[in-house]
Design a protein around this motif. Structure first.
Motif, short mmCIF file in Angstrom:
data_model
loop_
_atom_site.label_atom_id
_atom_site.label_comp_id
_atom_site.label_asym_id
_atom_site.label_seq_id
_atom_site.Cartn_x
_atom_site.Cartn_y
_atom_site.Cartn_z
N GLY A 25 -11.01 32.35 -18.96
CA GLY A 25 -10.15 31.19 -19.07
C GLY A 25 -8.82 31.43 -18.35
N LYS A 26 -8.04 30.39 -18.24
CA LYS A 26 -6.75 30.47 -17.55
C LYS A 26 -5.75 29.57 -18.26
CE LYS A 26 -6.12 28.61 -13.42
NZ LYS A 26 -6.19 28.42 -11.95
N LEU A 27 -4.51 30.06 -18.37
CA LEU A 27 -3.41 29.29 -18.93
C LEU A 27 -2.40 29.02 -17.83
CD1 LEU A 27 -1.87 28.10 -21.39
CD2 LEU A 27 -0.83 30.36 -21.67
N THR A 28 -2.11 27.76 -17.59
CA THR A 28 -1.13 27.36 -16.57
C THR A 28 0.05 26.67 -17.25
OG1 THR A 28 -2.88 27.03 -14.93
CG2 THR A 28 -0.75 26.02 -14.47
N ALA A 29 1.26 27.07 -16.86
CA ALA A 29 2.46 26.49 -17.45
C ALA A 29 3.36 25.92 -16.35
CB ALA A 29 3.23 27.54 -18.25
N THR A 30 3.92 24.75 -16.61
CA THR A 30 4.84 24.10 -15.68
C THR A 30 6.05 23.61 -16.47
OG1 THR A 30 2.94 23.31 -14.39
CG2 THR A 30 5.08 22.32 -13.91
N ALA A 31 7.23 23.84 -15.92
CA ALA A 31 8.46 23.37 -16.58
C ALA A 31 9.41 22.82 -15.53
CB ALA A 31 9.14 24.53 -17.33
N LEU A 32 10.23 21.85 -15.92
CA LEU A 32 11.18 21.30 -14.97
C LEU A 32 12.36 20.68 -15.68
CD1 LEU A 32 10.06 17.90 -13.43
CD2 LEU A 32 9.13 18.80 -15.54
N ASP A 33 13.48 20.60 -14.95
CA ASP A 33 14.59 19.75 -15.35
C ASP A 33 14.89 18.86 -14.14
OD1 ASP A 33 15.98 21.37 -13.56
OD2 ASP A 33 17.00 22.53 -15.12
N GLY A 34 16.05 18.33 -14.05
CA GLY A 34 16.31 17.41 -12.95
C GLY A 34 16.55 18.07 -11.60
N PHE A 35 16.64 19.42 -11.57
CA PHE A 35 17.05 20.10 -10.34
C PHE A 35 16.11 21.23 -9.91
CE2 PHE A 35 20.75 18.64 -12.73
CZ PHE A 35 21.33 17.79 -11.81
N ARG A 36 15.13 21.58 -10.76
CA ARG A 36 14.25 22.70 -10.44
C ARG A 36 12.95 22.60 -11.22
NH1 ARG A 36 17.82 27.32 -13.60
NH2 ARG A 36 18.46 25.95 -15.30
#
Length: 204
Positions: free
Chosen positions: A1-12
């Protein structure tokens, strides 16, 4: 299996994935950042955890502790819709040298609103400039340039956060123009990527 994480704010934006044990199915979750921060504080570098989720709740077990959090409803921004697929300028640079130079330049602009620094990508080097009411500083770091020369203004804190999250001796910064988002990643290990939006100045 694989765990993918994505995070963001208004600039990055940050994206990373890792191998995971077998699970009972696939699911996309939109989780509060505060919950993930609490989970990360509980983990040692090689700690394993158990993740259980349904449409509205997330439960994470670490040793004898379980954290439960409500999930957001809706679709999250997709990485492939934000990260550029090709670049006009790529710079390969020694991670530690870039960190040291940007930190020295940042001393001069500490307390400034945008923590603005200017990276001037040239053949064989990157010149880092910072200016404030008390003076100016110029740092030069050796680098390998692929593509056209370019000057990009950016928030030094956002740059440092991304560079420090990478792990290899050499990293790659990739650009298109002075005002479009640029990316940062390791040379070899592509399991993490970071994107930062440049700052607009009177010159761009």
């Amino acid at each position: 299996g694989k765990l993918t994480a994505t995070a963001l704010d208004g600039f990055r934006m940050a994206w990373s994935y890792c191998d995971a044990g077998e699970g009972s199915g696939e699911m996309k979750l939109v989780c509060p950042a505060r919950t993930l921060s609490e989970i990360s504080r509980m983990l040692d570098s090689d700690e394993s955890l158990r993740v259980y989720a349904d449409k509205y709740l997330l439960s994470v077990g670490v040793k004898d502790t379980v954290i439960t959090s409500r999930l957001y409803v809706g679709e999250f921004v997709k990485k492939e819709n934000v990260f550029p697929l090709s670049f006009a300028t790529k710079v390969t640079i020694k991670r530690a040298e870039l960190i040291n130079s940007v930190e020295r330049a940042s001393v001069l602009i500490r307390g400034e609103k945008d923590n603005l620094i200017l990276l001037d990508m040239k053949a064989g080097k990157v010149v880092i400039n910072a200016n404030s009411d008390i003076g100016k500083i110029e740092e030069t770091v050796s680098a390998e340039l692929e593509g056209k020369e370019l000057k990009v203004a950016m928030n030094s804190k956002y740059l440092l956060d991304a560079v420090k999250a990478l792990e290899e001796e050499y990293i790659v910064l990739s650009f298109n123009t002075a005002v479009t988002p640029f990316t940062l990643e390791n040379v070899e290990d592509k399991t993490s990527q970071y994107l930062v939006v440049p700052l607009r100045t009177s010159n761009n």
